[in-house]
Design a protein around this motif. Structure first.
Motif, PDB file in Angstrom:
ATOM      1  N   ARG A  18     112.051  63.885  48.767  1.00  0.00           N
ATOM      2  CA  ARG A  18     111.730  63.221  47.920  1.00  0.00           C
ATOM      3  C   ARG A  18     111.038  62.370  47.785  1.00  0.00           C
ATOM      4  NH1 ARG A  18     116.280  61.423  51.543  1.00  0.00           N
ATOM      5  NH2 ARG A  18     118.567  62.344  51.474  1.00  0.00           N
ATOM      6  N   TRP A  69     123.653  62.133  38.562  1.00  0.00           N
ATOM      7  CA  TRP A  69     123.515  61.495  39.769  1.00  0.00           C
ATOM      8  C   TRP A  69     123.122  59.954  39.953  1.00  0.00           C
ATOM      9  CZ3 TRP A  69     119.684  60.278  43.166  1.00  0.00           C
ATOM     10  CH2 TRP A  69     119.586  61.118  44.241  1.00  0.00           C
ATOM     11  N   VAL A  94     116.090  57.535  48.564  1.00  0.00           N
ATOM     12  CA  VAL A  94     116.685  57.945  47.362  1.00  0.00           C
ATOM     13  C   VAL A  94     116.546  56.686  46.303  1.00  0.00           C
ATOM     14  CG1 VAL A  94     119.057  57.832  47.046  1.00  0.00           C
ATOM     15  CG2 VAL A  94     118.175  58.357  49.266  1.00  0.00           C
ATOM     16  N   VAL A 150     115.840  69.691  48.430  1.00  0.00           N
ATOM     17  CA  VAL A 150     116.658  68.017  49.960  1.00  0.00           C
ATOM     18  C   VAL A 150     118.523  68.204  49.000  1.00  0.00           C
ATOM     19  CG1 VAL A 150     115.828  66.229  47.629  1.00  0.00           C
ATOM     20  CG2 VAL A 150     117.285  65.876  49.638  1.00  0.00           C
ATOM     21  N   THR A 152     121.636  68.069  48.242  1.00  0.00           N
ATOM     22  CA  THR A 152     122.343  66.756  47.399  1.00  0.00           C
ATOM     23  C   THR A 152     123.243  66.594  46.605  1.00  0.00           C
ATOM     24  OG1 THR A 152     121.770  65.869  45.039  1.00  0.00           O
ATOM     25  CG2 THR A 152     120.213  65.725  46.417  1.00  0.00           C
ATOM     26  N   THR A 153     124.566  65.438  46.708  1.00  0.00           N
ATOM     27  CA  THR A 153     125.616  66.139  46.384  1.00  0.00           C
ATOM     28  C   THR A 153     126.531  65.074  45.415  1.00  0.00           C
ATOM     29  OG1 THR A 153     127.165  64.605  48.183  1.00  0.00           O
ATOM     30  CG2 THR A 153     127.025  67.605  48.412  1.00  0.00           C
TER      31      THR A 153
HETATM   32  C1  FMN Z   1     126.288  67.375  52.505  1.00  0.00           C
HETATM   33  C2  FMN Z   1     125.037  66.367  52.370  1.00  0.00           C
HETATM   34  C3  FMN Z   1     125.434  65.669  51.449  1.00  0.00           C
HETATM   35  C4  FMN Z   1     124.373  65.003  50.967  1.00  0.00           C
HETATM   36  N1  FMN Z   1     124.637  64.252  49.913  1.00  0.00           N
HETATM   37  C5  FMN Z   1     123.113  63.313  49.558  1.00  0.00           C
HETATM   38  C6  FMN Z   1     122.453  62.766  48.049  1.00  0.00           C
HETATM   39  O1  FMN Z   1     124.099  63.435  47.533  1.00  0.00           O
HETATM   40  N2  FMN Z   1     121.520  62.163  47.855  1.00  0.00           N
HETATM   41  C7  FMN Z   1     120.818  62.539  48.610  1.00  0.00           C
HETATM   42  O2  FMN Z   1     119.325  62.043  48.445  1.00  0.00           O
HETATM   43  N3  FMN Z   1     121.160  63.137  50.371  1.00  0.00           N
HETATM   44  C8  FMN Z   1     121.790  63.443  49.788  1.00  0.00           C
HETATM   45  N4  FMN Z   1     121.939  64.568  51.067  1.00  0.00           N
HETATM   46  C9  FMN Z   1     120.673  64.397  52.475  1.00  0.00           C
HETATM   47  C10 FMN Z   1     121.262  63.670  53.960  1.00  0.00           C
HETATM   48  O3  FMN Z   1     120.908  62.297  53.168  1.00  0.00           O
HETATM   49  C11 FMN Z   1     120.191  63.643  54.283  1.00  0.00           C
HETATM   50  O4  FMN Z   1     118.424  62.553  54.372  1.00  0.00           O
HETATM   51  C12 FMN Z   1     119.503  64.643  55.370  1.00  0.00           C
HETATM   52  O5  FMN Z   1     120.158  65.533  55.513  1.00  0.00           O
HETATM   53  C13 FMN Z   1     118.940  64.210  56.940  1.00  0.00           C
HETATM   54  O6  FMN Z   1     116.666  64.362  56.170  1.00  0.00           O
HETATM   55  P1  FMN Z   1     116.108  65.432  56.830  1.00  0.00           P
HETATM   56  O7  FMN Z   1     116.674  66.070  57.377  1.00  0.00           O
HETATM   57  O8  FMN Z   1     114.781  65.524  56.751  1.00  0.00           O
HETATM   58  O9  FMN Z   1     116.219  64.423  58.481  1.00  0.00           O
HETATM   59  C14 FMN Z   1     123.113  65.376  51.619  1.00  0.00           C
HETATM   60  C15 FMN Z   1     122.793  66.009  52.844  1.00  0.00           C
HETATM   61  C16 FMN Z   1     123.885  66.695  52.768  1.00  0.00           C
HETATM   62  C17 FMN Z   1     124.135  67.596  54.612  1.00  0.00           C
END
Ligand code: FMN
Length: 206
Positions: A18, A69, A94, A150, A152-153
Motif C-alpha cells: 500500500r 472505496w 490503509v 493488494v 481489496t474488497t
Molecule cells: C478477502 C480479502 C479482502 C481484503 N480487503 C481489503 C480491503 O478492502 N482493503 C485493504 O486495504 N486490504 C484488504 N485486504 C488485505 C488484508 O487487509 C491484509 O492486510 C493482507 O492480506 C495481509 O497483508 P500481508 O500478506 O502483506 O501480510 C483484503 C485481503 C483479503 C484476502
C-alpha cells in the motif's frame, strides 16, 4: 524484466503493498498482459474459463472507483479505532492507500461470470474458486515483475455503482476485488507475520 526470486521467495514475499506503490511510474500494458496470460493458467470449475479482468487506467474512472472505496474504508478505519502493533500498522497503510488510490496507475477488477446471491454454498465455492486462484496468480506474476498489488474488497459494498462506472453487466457478472497495481518502491519484501502452523493445520481431522 523479472526479479531474481526463487519460487519460495516469490510465494513468501508477495505482500499487501500500500505505502510502497510508485504512483509516478506508469505500468506498461505488455507487462500487465504477461501477468494476465499467466493468470489464465489457473483452474476454473468444469474448465468454464468464466473469468474476466477489468483493467482500469483511465484517470476519471480510477477517481470514481477510489471514491467508492473511500466511502467504505473510512468508516471501517473509524470502527477499528486505536489498535496497536500490527493492527495499527495496517490501519496506517490503509489510510495511505485511501488517500492515494486514485493515483495508483492501474486498478484491476477480477470478475466472474455468475451471480451467487441466493445460491447454494457449493455453487458459491465453485464460482469464487474459479476466479480467486487466477487473481492470485496475477498478483504473483506482478510481484515477479517488480509490481506491487493488494487484494481489496471495500468497493464491493458499492458493487453496482462500480459496475455502472465500468459498464460491467451487473446481473450476470460478479466483481470479486479491486487490486491496485503499481511498480514498487524498492523490490525487497519480507515474509509476513503469521500464526504458528499448528494453530491452523489439522492432521486427519479437526
Ligand atoms: C478477502 C480479502 C479482502 C481484503 N480487503 C481489503 C480491503 O478492502 N482493503 C485493504 O486495504 N486490504 C484488504 N485486504 C488485505 C488484508 O487487509 C491484509 O492486510 C493482507 O492480506 C495481509 O497483508 P500481508 O500478506 O502483506 O501480510 C483484503 C485481503 C483479503 C484476502
Amino acid at each position: 524484466m523479472l526479479l531474481d526470486l526463487t519460487p519460495d521467495e516469490l510465494l513468501s514475499t508477495t505482500r499487501a503493498v500500500r505505502k510502497r506503490l510508485d504512483l509516478t511510474r506508469p505500468v506498461e500494458r505488455e507487462v500487465l498482459e504477461e501477468c494476465l496470460h499467466l493468470a489464465q493458467q489457473a483452474p476454473t470449475v468444469g474448465y468454464s474459463q468464466n473469468w474476466h479482468f477489468v483493467v482500469v487506467t483511465d484517470a476519471e474512472k480510477r477517481a470514481a472507483l477510489a471514491e467508492l472505496w473511500r466511502q467504505v474504508a473510512y468508516p471501517y478505519l473509524e470502527r477499528r479505532g486505536g489498535r496497536e502493533g500490527q493492527g495499527a500498522r495496517i490501519g496506517d497503510a490503509v489510510v495511505h492507500l485511501a488517500e492515494h488510490l486514485h493515483e495508483v496507475p492501474v486498478h484491476v477488477i477480477p470478475c466472474v461470470e455468475a451471480r451467487v446471491e441466493d445460491k447454494p454454498v457449493a455453487l458459491q465455492a465453485s464460482v469464487y474458486g474459479s476466479i480467486v486462484p487466477a487473481a492470485w496468480s496475477f498478483m504473483l506474476a506482478a510481484r515477479s515483475r517488480g509490481l506491487g498489488t493488494v487484494w481489496t474488497t471495500f468497493h464491493l459494498i458499492h458493487e453496482r455503482e462500480a459496475a455502472e462506472i465500468l459498464g460491467i453487466p451487473f446481473e450476470q457478472v460478479t466483481q470479486v476485488a479491486l487490486i491496485p497495481v503499481a511498480y514498487t518502491i524498492g523490490t525487497d519484501f519480507k515474509p509476513g507475520l503469521r500464526r504458528p502452523l499448528e494453530t491452523m493445520v489439522h492432521w486427519e481431522g479437526w
